[in-house]
Design a protein around this motif. Structure first.
Motif, PDB file in Angstrom:
ATOM      1  N   VAL A 148      42.283  43.042  26.443  1.00 59.01           N
ATOM      2  CA  VAL A 148      41.975  41.889  26.985  1.00 59.01           C
ATOM      3  C   VAL A 148      41.197  40.861  25.854  1.00 59.01           C
ATOM      4  O   VAL A 148      39.552  41.110  25.388  1.00 59.01           O
ATOM      5  N   TRP A 149      41.862  40.015  26.024  1.00 60.87           N
ATOM      6  CA  TRP A 149      40.530  38.075  25.165  1.00 60.87           C
ATOM      7  C   TRP A 149      39.317  38.277  25.671  1.00 60.87           C
ATOM      8  O   TRP A 149      38.006  38.073  24.581  1.00 60.87           O
ATOM      9  N   HIS A 150      39.005  38.350  26.974  1.00 60.86           N
ATOM     10  CA  HIS A 150      38.019  37.608  27.811  1.00 60.86           C
ATOM     11  C   HIS A 150      37.508  38.532  28.948  1.00 60.86           C
ATOM     12  O   HIS A 150      38.001  38.360  29.907  1.00 60.86           O
ATOM     13  N   PRO A 151      36.745  39.490  28.537  1.00 56.49           N
ATOM     14  CA  PRO A 151      37.399  41.237  29.967  1.00 56.49           C
ATOM     15  C   PRO A 151      36.274  40.779  30.802  1.00 56.49           C
ATOM     16  O   PRO A 151      36.845  40.807  32.569  1.00 56.49           O
ATOM     17  N   GLY A 152      35.575  39.496  31.030  1.00 59.70           N
ATOM     18  CA  GLY A 152      34.739  38.624  32.204  1.00 59.70           C
ATOM     19  C   GLY A 152      35.422  38.415  33.272  1.00 59.70           C
ATOM     20  O   GLY A 152      35.636  38.398  34.059  1.00 59.70           O
ATOM     21  N   LEU A 153      36.432  37.240  32.474  1.00 54.29           N
ATOM     22  CA  LEU A 153      36.753  35.809  32.971  1.00 54.29           C
ATOM     23  C   LEU A 153      38.689  37.115  33.648  1.00 54.29           C
ATOM     24  O   LEU A 153      38.790  36.840  34.983  1.00 54.29           O
ATOM     25  N   PHE A 154      38.482  38.292  33.111  1.00 57.59           N
ATOM     26  CA  PHE A 154      39.712  38.693  33.304  1.00 57.59           C
ATOM     27  C   PHE A 154      39.185  39.678  34.907  1.00 57.59           C
ATOM     28  O   PHE A 154      40.062  40.131  35.398  1.00 57.59           O
ATOM     29  N   ARG A 155      38.133  40.311  34.622  1.00 62.19           N
ATOM     30  CA  ARG A 155      37.681  40.257  35.753  1.00 62.19           C
ATOM     31  C   ARG A 155      38.098  39.544  37.005  1.00 62.19           C
ATOM     32  O   ARG A 155      37.992  40.279  38.489  1.00 62.19           O
ATOM     33  N   THR A 156      36.976  38.859  37.069  1.00 64.72           N
ATOM     34  CA  THR A 156      36.942  37.183  37.744  1.00 64.72           C
ATOM     35  C   THR A 156      38.332  37.045  38.170  1.00 64.72           C
ATOM     36  O   THR A 156      38.035  37.083  39.189  1.00 64.72           O
ATOM     37  N   ALA A 157      39.122  37.136  37.686  1.00 68.89           N
ATOM     38  CA  ALA A 157      40.378  36.116  38.271  1.00 68.89           C
ATOM     39  C   ALA A 157      41.386  38.143  39.114  1.00 68.89           C
ATOM     40  O   ALA A 157      41.392  37.510  39.760  1.00 68.89           O
ATOM     41  N   VAL A 158      41.302  38.967  38.435  1.00 70.35           N
ATOM     42  CA  VAL A 158      41.371  40.257  38.923  1.00 70.35           C
ATOM     43  C   VAL A 158      40.622  40.399  40.442  1.00 70.35           C
ATOM     44  O   VAL A 158      41.285  40.112  41.301  1.00 70.35           O
ATOM     45  N   PHE A 159      39.507  40.255  40.799  1.00 69.46           N
ATOM     46  CA  PHE A 159      38.667  39.858  41.799  1.00 69.46           C
ATOM     47  C   PHE A 159      39.691  38.865  42.721  1.00 69.46           C
ATOM     48  O   PHE A 159      39.568  38.456  43.883  1.00 69.46           O
ATOM     49  N   VAL A 160      39.567  37.270  42.079  1.00 68.79           N
ATOM     50  CA  VAL A 160      39.913  36.136  42.561  1.00 68.79           C
ATOM     51  C   VAL A 160      41.710  36.674  44.027  1.00 68.79           C
ATOM     52  O   VAL A 160      41.834  36.282  44.338  1.00 68.79           O
ATOM     53  N   CYS A 161      42.797  37.117  42.736  1.00 76.88           N
ATOM     54  CA  CYS A 161      43.680  37.830  42.854  1.00 76.88           C
ATOM     55  C   CYS A 161      43.679  38.451  44.416  1.00 76.88           C
ATOM     56  O   CYS A 161      43.998  38.537  45.419  1.00 76.88           O
ATOM     57  N   LEU A 162      42.930  39.665  44.809  1.00 74.39           N
ATOM     58  CA  LEU A 162      42.757  40.597  45.177  1.00 74.39           C
ATOM     59  C   LEU A 162      41.802  39.939  46.461  1.00 74.39           C
ATOM     60  O   LEU A 162      42.078  40.278  47.800  1.00 74.39           O
ATOM     61  N   PHE A 163      41.080  39.221  46.287  1.00 77.36           N
ATOM     62  CA  PHE A 163      40.073  38.869  48.119  1.00 77.36           C
ATOM     63  C   PHE A 163      41.039  37.506  48.172  1.00 77.36           C
ATOM     64  O   PHE A 163      41.168  37.487  49.475  1.00 77.36           O
ATOM     65  N   ALA A 164      42.462  37.255  47.509  1.00 75.64           N
ATOM     66  CA  ALA A 164      43.547  35.956  48.218  1.00 75.64           C
ATOM     67  C   ALA A 164      44.306  36.675  48.898  1.00 75.64           C
ATOM     68  O   ALA A 164      44.158  35.889  50.141  1.00 75.64           O
ATOM     69  N   ILE A 165      44.764  37.943  48.255  1.00 74.12           N
ATOM     70  CA  ILE A 165      45.835  38.791  49.199  1.00 74.12           C
ATOM     71  C   ILE A 165      45.117  39.061  50.733  1.00 74.12           C
ATOM     72  O   ILE A 165      45.905  37.961  51.329  1.00 74.12           O
ATOM     73  N   PRO A 166      44.203  39.096  50.810  1.00 72.80           N
ATOM     74  CA  PRO A 166      44.342  39.509  52.398  1.00 72.80           C
ATOM     75  C   PRO A 166      43.789  38.035  53.317  1.00 72.80           C
ATOM     76  O   PRO A 166      44.342  37.733  54.172  1.00 72.80           O
ATOM     77  N   CYS A 167      42.790  37.422  52.792  1.00 74.92           N
ATOM     78  CA  CYS A 167      42.281  35.894  53.039  1.00 74.92           C
ATOM     79  C   CYS A 167      43.412  35.006  53.039  1.00 74.92           C
ATOM     80  O   CYS A 167      43.957  34.848  54.710  1.00 74.92           O
ATOM     81  N   ILE A 168      45.393  35.290  52.358  1.00 74.58           N
ATOM     82  CA  ILE A 168      45.331  34.432  52.820  1.00 74.58           C
ATOM     83  C   ILE A 168      47.113  35.035  53.881  1.00 74.58           C
ATOM     84  O   ILE A 168      47.150  34.156  54.976  1.00 74.58           O
ATOM     85  N   ALA A 169      46.797  36.282  53.933  1.00 70.90           N
ATOM     86  CA  ALA A 169      48.190  37.291  55.194  1.00 70.90           C
ATOM     87  C   ALA A 169      46.843  36.500  56.311  1.00 70.90           C
ATOM     88  O   ALA A 169      47.403  36.600  57.557  1.00 70.90           O
TER      89      ALA A 169
END
Length: 66
Positions: A42-63
Motif C-alpha cells: 500500500v502506498w500510504h498505510p495511514g491513508l489506507f487505514r482511514t479509508a477502510v475505517f470510513v468505508c466500514l463506518f459508512a455501511i451501517p450509517c447508510i443502512a
C-alpha cells in the motif's frame, strides 16, 4: 429507526455506538492485514487505514439512515 438511543439512562446519537463497534472491528481488520503483509503493498498505510475505517463506518450509517 430512532435517531437517538438510551443506554443506561443516557441519551446518545445512534452513530456513537456504531462508531465504537466500527473502531473495534477496524483494530481487528488492521491486525489481520498487517499480519498478511498487505501494508507493504500500500502506498500510504495511514491513508489506507482511514479509508477502510470510513468505508466500514459508512455501511451501517447508510443502512440506518436510509
Amino acid at each position: 429507526m430512532p435517531l437517538d438511543i438510551t443506554l443506561f439512562g443516557v441519551q446518545m446519537p445512534t452513530l456513537l455506538p456504531i462508531f465504537f463497534v466500527t473502531a473495534l472491528f477496524q483494530i481487528l481488520i488492521d491486525r489481520v492485514l498487517a499480519d498478511a503483509g498487505v501494508y507493504r503493498h500500500v502506498w500510504h498505510p495511514g491513508l489506507f487505514r482511514t479509508a477502510v475505517f470510513v468505508c466500514l463506518f459508512a455501511i451501517p450509517c447508510i443502512a440506518i439512515y436510509r
